[in-house]
Design a protein around this motif. Structure first.
Motif, PDB file in Angstrom:
ATOM      1  N   TYR A 181     -19.689 -22.787  63.234  1.00  0.00           N
ATOM      2  CA  TYR A 181     -19.556 -21.694  64.195  1.00  0.00           C
ATOM      3  C   TYR A 181     -20.793 -21.593  65.080  1.00  0.00           C
ATOM      4  O   TYR A 181     -20.692 -21.391  66.293  1.00  0.00           O
ATOM      5  N   SER A 182     -21.975 -21.733  64.490  1.00  0.00           N
ATOM      6  CA  SER A 182     -23.205 -21.610  65.274  1.00  0.00           C
ATOM      7  C   SER A 182     -23.356 -22.755  66.271  1.00  0.00           C
ATOM      8  O   SER A 182     -23.851 -22.546  67.379  1.00  0.00           O
ATOM      9  N   ILE A 183     -22.924 -23.941  65.897  1.00  0.00           N
ATOM     10  CA  ILE A 183     -22.962 -25.064  66.849  1.00  0.00           C
ATOM     11  C   ILE A 183     -22.053 -24.767  68.039  1.00  0.00           C
ATOM     12  O   ILE A 183     -22.434 -24.977  69.197  1.00  0.00           O
ATOM     13  N   GLU A 184     -20.867 -24.263  67.754  1.00  0.00           N
ATOM     14  CA  GLU A 184     -19.918 -23.948  68.823  1.00  0.00           C
ATOM     15  C   GLU A 184     -20.439 -22.822  69.717  1.00  0.00           C
ATOM     16  O   GLU A 184     -20.359 -22.914  70.944  1.00  0.00           O
TER      17      GLU A 184
ATOM     18  N   LEU B 264     -24.210 -10.728  69.207  1.00  0.00           N
ATOM     19  CA  LEU B 264     -22.895 -10.092  69.089  1.00  0.00           C
ATOM     20  C   LEU B 264     -21.827 -11.088  68.652  1.00  0.00           C
ATOM     21  O   LEU B 264     -20.944 -10.750  67.852  1.00  0.00           O
ATOM     22  N   LEU B 265     -21.901 -12.318  69.141  1.00  0.00           N
ATOM     23  CA  LEU B 265     -20.935 -13.341  68.729  1.00  0.00           C
ATOM     24  C   LEU B 265     -21.106 -13.712  67.255  1.00  0.00           C
ATOM     25  O   LEU B 265     -20.125 -13.944  66.550  1.00  0.00           O
ATOM     26  N   TYR B 266     -22.348 -13.760  66.794  1.00  0.00           N
ATOM     27  CA  TYR B 266     -22.583 -14.048  65.379  1.00  0.00           C
ATOM     28  C   TYR B 266     -22.048 -12.912  64.502  1.00  0.00           C
ATOM     29  O   TYR B 266     -21.442 -13.164  63.460  1.00  0.00           O
ATOM     30  N   ILE B 267     -22.270 -11.671  64.921  1.00  0.00           N
ATOM     31  CA  ILE B 267     -21.752 -10.534  64.155  1.00  0.00           C
ATOM     32  C   ILE B 267     -20.228 -10.580  64.123  1.00  0.00           C
ATOM     33  O   ILE B 267     -19.610 -10.385  63.063  1.00  0.00           O
TER      34      ILE B 267
END
Length: 147
Positions: free
Chosen positions: A63-66, A87-90
């Motif tokens: 997810y973090s790579i994307e 915000l995207l990580y949350i």
């Protein structure tokens, strides 16, 4: 090096969160009642560590790579990019908890308590902060080596 930082941050985030949870959930020896079973610190630490490490490596790294690939193409200031990333990580933490508990509980209402989903967002934010700290440390070290 980027994937190495993400895997290392998975390990460090799991370690940090598991240690914190184990510290909170362990009853000190002085407060224990006789003839009552208490879970030890190591038992409180190991189970969440393994579970979190699995989730971080399987989901969070990909997810973090994307997310970072999508954010790299945005034409906004660095501050706005970092806020959007947080915000995207949350949101990714919320979604991950929703999916994992949905698989474990069969999409019953009991599995989706709001506190559990908030933990997912908080744990994703911890992962994001650890990634950024490791990136800062690694890139600072590389810059010093080049001089």
């Amino acid at each position: 090096m980027n994937v190495f930082i993400r895997v290392a941050s998975s390990f460090l985030s799991s370690l940090l969160i598991s240690f914190t949870l184990a510290y909170i959930n362990t009853v000190p020896e002085s407060e224990r009642v006789p003839n009552t079973y208490y879970i030890s610190f190591s038992d409180n630490f190991i189970a969440p560590f393994i579970f979190l490490l699995l989730i971080y490596i399987v989901v969070a790294v990909l997810y973090s790579i994307e997310v970072d690939n999508k954010l790299r193409t945005m034409k906004v200031s660095a501050f706005i990019r970092e806020m959007i990333a947080a915000l995207l990580y949350i949101a990714g933490g919320f979604i991950t908890v929703f999916i994992f508990f949905g698989l474990l509980t069969g999409l019953s209402y009991k599995g989706f308590e709001i506190g559990t989903i908030l933990y997912g967002g908080a744990f994703a934010l911890v992962y994001y902060v650890v990634i950024r700290m490791l990136q800062f440390v690694c890139y600072t070290y590389i810059q010093k080596q080049r001089k």
